[in-house]
Design an enzyme around this catalytic site. Structure first.
Site, PDB file in Angstrom:
ATOM      1  N   ASP A  97      -6.793  -3.199  -1.114  1.00  0.00           N
ATOM      2  CA  ASP A  97      -7.164  -3.527   0.262  1.00  0.00           C
ATOM      3  C   ASP A  97      -8.261  -2.570   0.710  1.00  0.00           C
ATOM      4  O   ASP A  97      -8.397  -1.468   0.167  1.00  0.00           O
ATOM      5  CB  ASP A  97      -5.955  -3.365   1.197  1.00  0.00           C
ATOM      6  CG  ASP A  97      -4.993  -4.537   1.092  1.00  0.00           C
ATOM      7  OD1 ASP A  97      -5.448  -5.642   0.764  1.00  0.00           O
ATOM      8  OD2 ASP A  97      -3.794  -4.332   1.327  1.00  0.00           O
ATOM      9  N   ASP A 375       0.337  -4.799   1.965  1.00  0.00           N
ATOM     10  CA  ASP A 375       1.167  -4.195   3.013  1.00  0.00           C
ATOM     11  C   ASP A 375       1.965  -5.205   3.829  1.00  0.00           C
ATOM     12  O   ASP A 375       2.920  -4.849   4.499  1.00  0.00           O
ATOM     13  CB  ASP A 375       0.314  -3.338   3.955  1.00  0.00           C
ATOM     14  CG  ASP A 375      -0.853  -4.116   4.553  1.00  0.00           C
ATOM     15  OD1 ASP A 375      -0.908  -5.351   4.380  1.00  0.00           O
ATOM     16  OD2 ASP A 375      -1.711  -3.493   5.213  1.00  0.00           O
ATOM     17  N   ASP A 379       2.194 -10.551   1.287  1.00  0.00           N
ATOM     18  CA  ASP A 379       1.658  -9.958   0.058  1.00  0.00           C
ATOM     19  C   ASP A 379       2.710  -9.818  -1.034  1.00  0.00           C
ATOM     20  O   ASP A 379       2.375  -9.548  -2.187  1.00  0.00           O
ATOM     21  CB  ASP A 379       1.063  -8.564   0.353  1.00  0.00           C
ATOM     22  CG  ASP A 379      -0.203  -8.634   1.187  1.00  0.00           C
ATOM     23  OD1 ASP A 379      -0.904  -9.657   1.086  1.00  0.00           O
ATOM     24  OD2 ASP A 379      -0.489  -7.685   1.919  1.00  0.00           O
TER      25      ASP A 379
END
Length: 475
Positions: A97, A375, A379
């Site tokens: 990310d 997170d 996901d």
């Protein structure tokens, strides 16, 4: 599935078993031919078979992995499954990310654009148009900012706290706005819609306020200069700013159960806010170390592709030969097309959780050990699918942590690289231990085999072989 270490140890055990049986069979047969008593040569052969197998290896592997886990904890990497220590060392792809992992996750709103007006830098005295934009955006936020002395403490999503702080700079506190314009209903942010909506009572009217990604908002607006807004969005994004759009509309009645299709259509475009999340100082060095170690870093983000590309270039993730694509472009690709192109794509922008799973599968289909960060609740499937699922310890949900094999206590990309380095050391230590065990075991086998083939007396009795095995393996 099995980790690389488990596969290699299983293969090693198979080879050792075949080798031990073959060597012992040769010794037994040659011993019989040379006239050695059957029971004596049989006991020697069995003792050699016992000595050939490194029975201390499972204990060594467990101890080395455990020490690796302890070292990683000190470096803010919490391992939830023991074999993941070594798997991380084998990783050749790290899909990370952007926000909070590669960047500082400390958003600062620096400029805003009001539809029909001009772009302004955020100050303590912005125009009334920008003040209205900040007022509406703040009402559509769930985060909060608490001041301890003069220092603001950010609680919740950094994007929202940046908006709240900008409104505060203009003399509009969140508490004051919430009391004056109470919230009547809301639709929480969703990673697929990329929008959040609230209904507030403003000056006696029910006003729907929507904030989110401009490209998702534009198709829902029926009023506003969207062409100019698109141009300004691209300009802000090219400057590595995260851009959010704000729109509104008035309704007569507040629905008991708000539905996206009812509230988030036929909107009046209000403006844009641009905020910056600077890269972590250590991230650029970590990316360089990553590449030097033969690992390809890949950025996955919900940001605009231009913003993501600007940050990726600054960090060294997006190289001249690499591409940056959006989730919608990814959706148009077949699995086979993605498999062919995945090695040339370094940045994925505006992705959905489903996109993450496809990215992981594509890399795995190319034979790579893949680590994936995440997170959110959505996901979790991608974290499960990856060879190493990495959850965020600060911003991560409990669902993502439960699905992951490793948790970053500091949400920092540099910590992943430290963990990879530690994982490689663990593999090296296990390999050294195996070489030590096998060298001792093979020495015993070859010595007995050599003397038997030459017709010499056996150099060791069975108890000697077992005692040496006790010292070199078990101890």
């Amino acid at each position: 599935g099995q980790t690389p270490l488990q596969k290699k140890l299983a293969q090693l055990g198979k080879y050792l078993g075949i080798l031990a049986i073959a060597a012992c069979a040769i010794i037994f047969i040659v011993g019989i031919i040379n006239g050695i008593p059957v029971m004596e040569i049989f006991m020697t052969a069995v003792s050699l078979a016992v000595s050939a197998i490194p029975e201390g290896l499972p204990a060594i592997v467990t101890i080395v992995l455990s020490i690796g886990v302890q070292r990683m904890v000190k470096k803010n990497a919490i391992i939830r499954r023991l074999p993941a220590v070594e798997t991380l060392g084998s990783a050749s792809i790290i899909c990370s990310d952007k926000t909070g992992t590669l960047t500082q996750n400390r958003m600062t709103l620096i400029e805003a654009y009001r539809d029909g007006g001009a772009t302004e830098k955020i100050s303590t005295q912005n125009s009334e148009g920008i003040r209205q934009l900040l007022r509406y955006a703040t009402l559509c936020c769930d985060g909060s900012v608490v001041f301890q002395g003069n220092e603001p403490q950010h609680i919740g999503d950094p994007t929202e706290t940046a908006i709240i702080l900008a409104a505060h700079q203009n003399g509009m506190t969140q508490e004051m706005l919430s009391q004056k314009y109470p919230r009547l209903a809301e639709i929480p942010f969703d990673s697929d819609r990329k929008l959040m909506s609230t209904v507030n009572q403003i000056d006696g009217e029910n006003v729907v306020i929507v904030k989110g990604a401009f490209d998702m908002m534009a198709s829902r607006c029926i009023q506003g200069d969207l062409d100019t807004a698109k141009r300004i969005t691209e300009e802000m994004s090219a400057s590595a700013l995260r851009v959010l759009a704000v729109a509104y509309k008035k309704i007569r009645e507040v629905p008991a159960s708000p539905i996206s299709d009812e509230l988030e259509n036929d909107l009046i475009f209000l403006g844009l806010v641009g905020m910056i999340d600077p890269p972590r100082p250590e991230a650029k060095k970590a990316v360089a170390t990553c590449r030097k170690a033969g690992i390809k870093p890949v950025m996955i983000t919900g940001d605009h592709v231009v913003t993501a590309s600007a940050i990726a270039k600054e960090l060294g993730i997006l190289q001249p030969a690499d591409r940056a694509i959006t989730g919608s472009e990814l959706d148009t690709m077949t699995d086979s097309q993605l498999d062919e192109q995945v090695e040339h794509i370094a940045v994925y922008a505006r992705v959905s959780p489903e996109n993450k799973i496809r990215i992981v599968k594509a890399w795995q289909n190319r034979g790579h050990i893949t680590a994936m960060t995440g997170d959110g609740v959505n996901d979790a499937p991608a974290l499960k699918k990856a060879d190493v699922g990495i959850a965020m310890g600060i911003t991560g949900t409990e669902v993502s942590k439960d699905a992951a094999t490793m948790i970053l206590a500091d949400d920092n990309f540099a910590t992943i690289i430290k963990a990879v380095s530690n994982g490689r050391n663990v593999f090296r230590n296990i390999k050294n231990a195996i070489i030590f065990l096998l060298s001792g075991n093979m020495a015993g086998i070859l010595t007995v085999l050599y003397t038997v083939l030459l017709g010499l007396p056996a150099p060791f009795t069975p108890v000697h072989l077992l005692f040496m095995n006790l010292l070199t393996d078990s101890l």
